[in-house]
Structures are given as C-alpha cells and as structure tokens.
Motif scaffolding. Structure first.
Motif, PDB file in Angstrom:
ATOM      1  N   GLY A  65       0.618  -1.342  -0.023  1.00  0.00           N
ATOM      2  CA  GLY A  65       0.004   0.000   0.019  1.00  0.00           C
ATOM      3  C   GLY A  65       0.787   1.273  -0.044  1.00  0.00           C
ATOM      4  O   GLY A  65       0.456   2.345  -0.047  1.00  0.00           O
ATOM      5  N   GLN A  66       2.154   1.219   0.143  1.00  0.00           N
ATOM      6  CA  GLN A  66       2.915   2.373   0.036  1.00  0.00           C
ATOM      7  C   GLN A  66       2.745   3.143  -1.300  1.00  0.00           C
ATOM      8  O   GLN A  66       2.686   2.692  -2.388  1.00  0.00           O
ATOM      9  N   PRO A  67       2.705   4.375  -1.432  1.00  0.00           N
ATOM     10  CA  PRO A  67       2.901   5.167  -2.517  1.00  0.00           C
ATOM     11  C   PRO A  67       3.966   5.010  -3.418  1.00  0.00           C
ATOM     12  O   PRO A  67       4.854   4.696  -3.177  1.00  0.00           O
ATOM     13  N   THR A  68       3.596   5.108  -4.837  1.00  0.00           N
ATOM     14  CA  THR A  68       4.668   4.700  -5.681  1.00  0.00           C
ATOM     15  C   THR A  68       4.789   6.014  -6.818  1.00  0.00           C
ATOM     16  O   THR A  68       4.126   7.027  -6.475  1.00  0.00           O
ATOM     17  N   PHE A  69       5.661   6.227  -7.726  1.00  0.00           N
ATOM     18  CA  PHE A  69       5.726   7.358  -8.651  1.00  0.00           C
ATOM     19  C   PHE A  69       4.608   7.495  -9.303  1.00  0.00           C
ATOM     20  O   PHE A  69       4.325   8.611  -9.994  1.00  0.00           O
ATOM     21  N   LEU A  70       3.676   6.248  -9.416  1.00  0.00           N
ATOM     22  CA  LEU A  70       2.391   6.545 -10.268  1.00  0.00           C
ATOM     23  C   LEU A  70       1.279   7.426  -9.521  1.00  0.00           C
ATOM     24  O   LEU A  70       0.410   7.988  -9.921  1.00  0.00           O
ATOM     25  N   ALA A  74      -0.774   9.968 -11.436  1.00  0.00           N
ATOM     26  CA  ALA A  74      -2.510   9.662 -11.642  1.00  0.00           C
ATOM     27  C   ALA A  74      -3.225  11.026 -11.147  1.00  0.00           C
ATOM     28  O   ALA A  74      -4.046  11.412 -11.965  1.00  0.00           O
ATOM     29  N   ALA A  75      -2.510  11.610 -10.010  1.00  0.00           N
ATOM     30  CA  ALA A  75      -3.183  12.964  -9.664  1.00  0.00           C
ATOM     31  C   ALA A  75      -3.163  13.910 -10.754  1.00  0.00           C
ATOM     32  O   ALA A  75      -4.014  14.756 -10.749  1.00  0.00           O
ATOM     33  N   ALA A  76      -1.793  13.778 -11.629  1.00  0.00           N
ATOM     34  CA  ALA A  76      -1.723  15.066 -12.515  1.00  0.00           C
ATOM     35  C   ALA A  76      -2.380  14.612 -13.854  1.00  0.00           C
ATOM     36  O   ALA A  76      -2.186  15.076 -14.762  1.00  0.00           O
ATOM     37  N   GLY A  77      -3.169  13.556 -13.843  1.00  0.00           N
ATOM     38  CA  GLY A  77      -3.745  13.124 -15.016  1.00  0.00           C
ATOM     39  C   GLY A  77      -3.221  12.197 -16.049  1.00  0.00           C
ATOM     40  O   GLY A  77      -3.642  12.239 -17.339  1.00  0.00           O
ATOM     41  N   VAL A  78      -1.964  11.748 -15.565  1.00  0.00           N
ATOM     42  CA  VAL A  78      -1.142  11.193 -16.637  1.00  0.00           C
ATOM     43  C   VAL A  78      -1.733   9.560 -16.979  1.00  0.00           C
ATOM     44  O   VAL A  78      -2.077   8.912 -15.837  1.00  0.00           O
ATOM     45  N   SER A  79      -1.728   9.144 -18.000  1.00  0.00           N
ATOM     46  CA  SER A  79      -2.449   7.914 -18.296  1.00  0.00           C
ATOM     47  C   SER A  79      -1.185   6.632 -18.170  1.00  0.00           C
ATOM     48  O   SER A  79      -0.051   6.928 -18.553  1.00  0.00           O
ATOM     49  N   LEU A 272       9.712  11.708 -11.652  1.00  0.00           N
ATOM     50  CA  LEU A 272       8.914  12.631 -11.278  1.00  0.00           C
ATOM     51  C   LEU A 272       9.475  14.072 -11.414  1.00  0.00           C
ATOM     52  O   LEU A 272       8.863  15.053 -12.029  1.00  0.00           O
ATOM     53  N   GLU A 273      10.760  14.223 -11.041  1.00  0.00           N
ATOM     54  CA  GLU A 273      11.495  15.524 -11.231  1.00  0.00           C
ATOM     55  C   GLU A 273      11.752  15.994 -12.582  1.00  0.00           C
ATOM     56  O   GLU A 273      11.231  16.878 -13.160  1.00  0.00           O
ATOM     57  N   TRP A 274      11.810  14.777 -13.464  1.00  0.00           N
ATOM     58  CA  TRP A 274      11.949  15.122 -14.884  1.00  0.00           C
ATOM     59  C   TRP A 274      10.727  15.434 -15.611  1.00  0.00           C
ATOM     60  O   TRP A 274      10.902  16.147 -16.711  1.00  0.00           O
ATOM     61  N   SER A 275       9.807  14.765 -15.230  1.00  0.00           N
ATOM     62  CA  SER A 275       8.226  15.210 -15.680  1.00  0.00           C
ATOM     63  C   SER A 275       7.711  16.207 -15.265  1.00  0.00           C
ATOM     64  O   SER A 275       6.579  16.640 -15.472  1.00  0.00           O
ATOM     65  N   GLY A 276       8.241  16.874 -14.375  1.00  0.00           N
ATOM     66  CA  GLY A 276       7.695  18.077 -13.691  1.00  0.00           C
ATOM     67  C   GLY A 276       6.620  17.933 -12.584  1.00  0.00           C
ATOM     68  O   GLY A 276       5.667  18.695 -12.321  1.00  0.00           O
ATOM     69  N   VAL A 277       6.514  16.659 -12.258  1.00  0.00           N
ATOM     70  CA  VAL A 277       5.459  16.256 -11.327  1.00  0.00           C
ATOM     71  C   VAL A 277       5.993  16.118  -9.830  1.00  0.00           C
ATOM     72  O   VAL A 277       6.589  15.139  -9.509  1.00  0.00           O
ATOM     73  N   THR A 278       5.861  17.154  -9.117  1.00  0.00           N
ATOM     74  CA  THR A 278       6.553  17.219  -7.596  1.00  0.00           C
ATOM     75  C   THR A 278       5.657  17.839  -6.754  1.00  0.00           C
ATOM     76  O   THR A 278       4.512  18.410  -7.066  1.00  0.00           O
TER      77      THR A 278
END
Length: 317
Positions: A65-70, A74-79, A272-278
């Motif tokens: 149940g630990q958070p992943t980079f997804l 997912a919160a940013a709307g990435v498929s 996450l850093e390279w894709s701008g999702v932080t």
C-alpha cells in the motif's frame, strides 16, 4: 511522458555500452550515446518481485500500500499502463496502473501491445512500463537470435532452447555453459531490437522529444560466476549490477557518463522530477538521479541496500 523499460535478468556486463564485446545491445548502446549512462548502478534485490516493488516505491524495504511514483502522476492526469510477460510482481507490489496487459508474451508480442497502446493515445501524456522476460531462463530466443552468438563447433546436447534453469547447475561443463550463455546473449539481442521498435514509433510520431526514456533491469543473472546459473542466490555483482540508461527529452545531456553509485530506488524520484510532477511522496528514500545529472560534483553515496529473497544485507561501495 515516461517510457520505463525493464529487461529481466540483464547484467550490465553483457551490454555493449558497459564494455561487452558481443554486439548484444546496439539499440541500448545508441540510446546511451543520446542520453546518460550510469556506470555504477545496482538493483535493490536479486529477484523480480521485490526489485520492481522497490523501484516503484523508491524504498529498499517497501510495505504493502505504499505510494509509488504513479501516485502523483495519476493525480496529474497522466495515463499509466504496464505491459509485461507476467504480472505476479504487480500483484505483490500493488502498483496502481490504469491498465495492465499481461500474459505469456515474448518480446515481439509485448512490443506489439505497447505500440498499439501508444497509438490509441496519440496526444495523451503517458507513463508506460514495458517489462521483457526473454533474457530470463528458460532461454529460447527465436531465429536468427538463437544462433547469433553460438559456437558452431559445439558438440553437446543443448540446442536452441535451454529450459533447465531449476536443475542441477553442476551438470553442465564448460562447453555447455558457453552454449547457454550464447542463448542468453541472443535473447538480449532479441529484446534490444524490440526496444528499438518502440523508440522508432515515438520518434516517428514526434513524441520521443517529449518523453523521458529509462532502460534498466530488475536484476542480473549469475551465469556460474559463483557456481550457480540464475537469480536470487546471492548479492554478487552478477546479480545486482544492472545497466541504467536515461534519454531525456530533446536528448539533453547526451553522452553523459556518471560514475556515482546509483540504486534502482533512485529512479522513481527522478522520473517525477524530470516529468515536472513534484513533490515526490514523503515515503521515498532514494536520491533522485536528476540530482546526479544536475550536480556531478555532489559527493557519492557510500551505502546501498540490497536484498535476496530470504534476507536483507548491506552492500558497501
């Protein structure tokens, strides 16, 4: 977008960009020339399920149940999707993909499905994980890959398939082992060509310049370096030292070679850093690879945690 490719059982020292003499990985070598190669990259486990769970959670000791980079993606709307030859590791890690395509697929079938998934989303920001199992025993690369590296004078009983990965490793003499390693190398070349097919699609559709590509392995393969053939037996380099090649959008930092110690748990925060999702989830423990690229003068880490299937040990650089 993110394309994460993991190649089961791929040792770093069987990759051309890491010094291997056989031409097993022309596509991956070319990707390294266009991107960033981490020379001292190590997996956090010597078998698939824990290794990929660790990669996703950026934690050497993940809990269910630990958070992943997804999670932030997912919160940013990435498929998101995973396309793989088997999903047992997904079931154990609980990674929350939008779509999972899994079955007894060879590299061609996996690639066909990955390309189909991408083509059905021509304008969608994506995070796609493609996991190839062909370099994991049994070694059964199709022609012409089965004979690409074999010794034609080999007189023994092993043909174009080796399926006795769970048998008695002591049964095989030097010539037999050479034949088996040649089949392993042929499987690597087969997978490498299929990775190239995905890259060509992204390039042809003008999406490669907007995609972070990461190619690595879940772990390596012992190949009798320490008396055994396959995975999960030890924490020797043969099972932990894996390739790690990153191509950034527009081929930024092309040709960069980084010799700092890197762990597969460092991949998720970098994606996450390279894709701008932080920011990344607070449970992440890895040090972002992006920092190694931006600050090559940073002092290296001196400790890396890795695990067998039965116990955890510390590996010191």
């Amino acid at each position: 977008s993110i394309l994460l490719v993991t190649i089961d059982c791929l040792r770093a020292d069987h990759v051309g960009a890491y010094g291997y003499k056989r031409r097993t990985t022309p596509v991956l070598d070319g990707l390294a020339a266009e991107g960033i190669r981490f020379t001292e990259s190590f997996s956090s486990a010597s078998t698939t399920a824990p290794a990929l769970a660790q990669l996703y959670t950026s934690d050497a000791f993940p809990m269910p149940g630990q958070p992943t980079f997804l999670t932030p993606l997912a919160a940013a709307g990435v498929s998101t999707a995973a396309i793989t030859n088997g999903a047992s590791w997904l079931a154990q890690s609980g990674v929350p993909f939008d779509e999972i395509v899994s079955g007894p697929f060879d590299a061609t079938a996996i690639t066909d499905r990955a390309i189909d998934w991408l083509r059905r989303r021509p304008r969608t920001r994506f995070a796609l994980h493609v996991h190839y199992g062909d370099a994991c025993a049994p070694y059964a690369p199709p022609e012409p890959y089965a004979r690409l590296f074999v010794d034609t004078t080999y007189p023994g009983p092993i043909g174009n398939v080796f399926a006795d990965a769970g048998g008695d490793d002591r049964l095989y003499g030097t010539a037999d082992r050479g034949r088996i390693v040649s089949l392993y190398d042929g499987a690597i070349r087969y997978v490498d060509g299929n990775v190239g097919r995905i890259l060509e699609i992204l390039k042809g559709e003008e999406r490669l310049k907007r995609t972070v590509v990461v190619v690595t392995a879940d772990h390596g393969e012992e190949l009798w370096d320490h008396g055994r053939l396959s995975e999960a037996h030890s924490l020797h380099d043969a099972q932990l030292h894996v390739p790690l090649v990153v191509r950034l959008p527009a081929a930024a930092h092309a040709g960069t070679v980084i010799g700092r110690l890197a762990s597969t748990i460092d991949i998720a925060p970098a994606l996450l850093e390279w894709s701008g999702v932080t920011p990344p989830p607070p449970t992440f423990t890895g040090h972002s690879l992006a920092q190694s690229v931006a600050r090559p003068d940073l002092p290296p880490d001196d400790l890396l945690a890795s695990a067998t299937t039965t116990r955890f040990q510390a590996r010191y650089a």
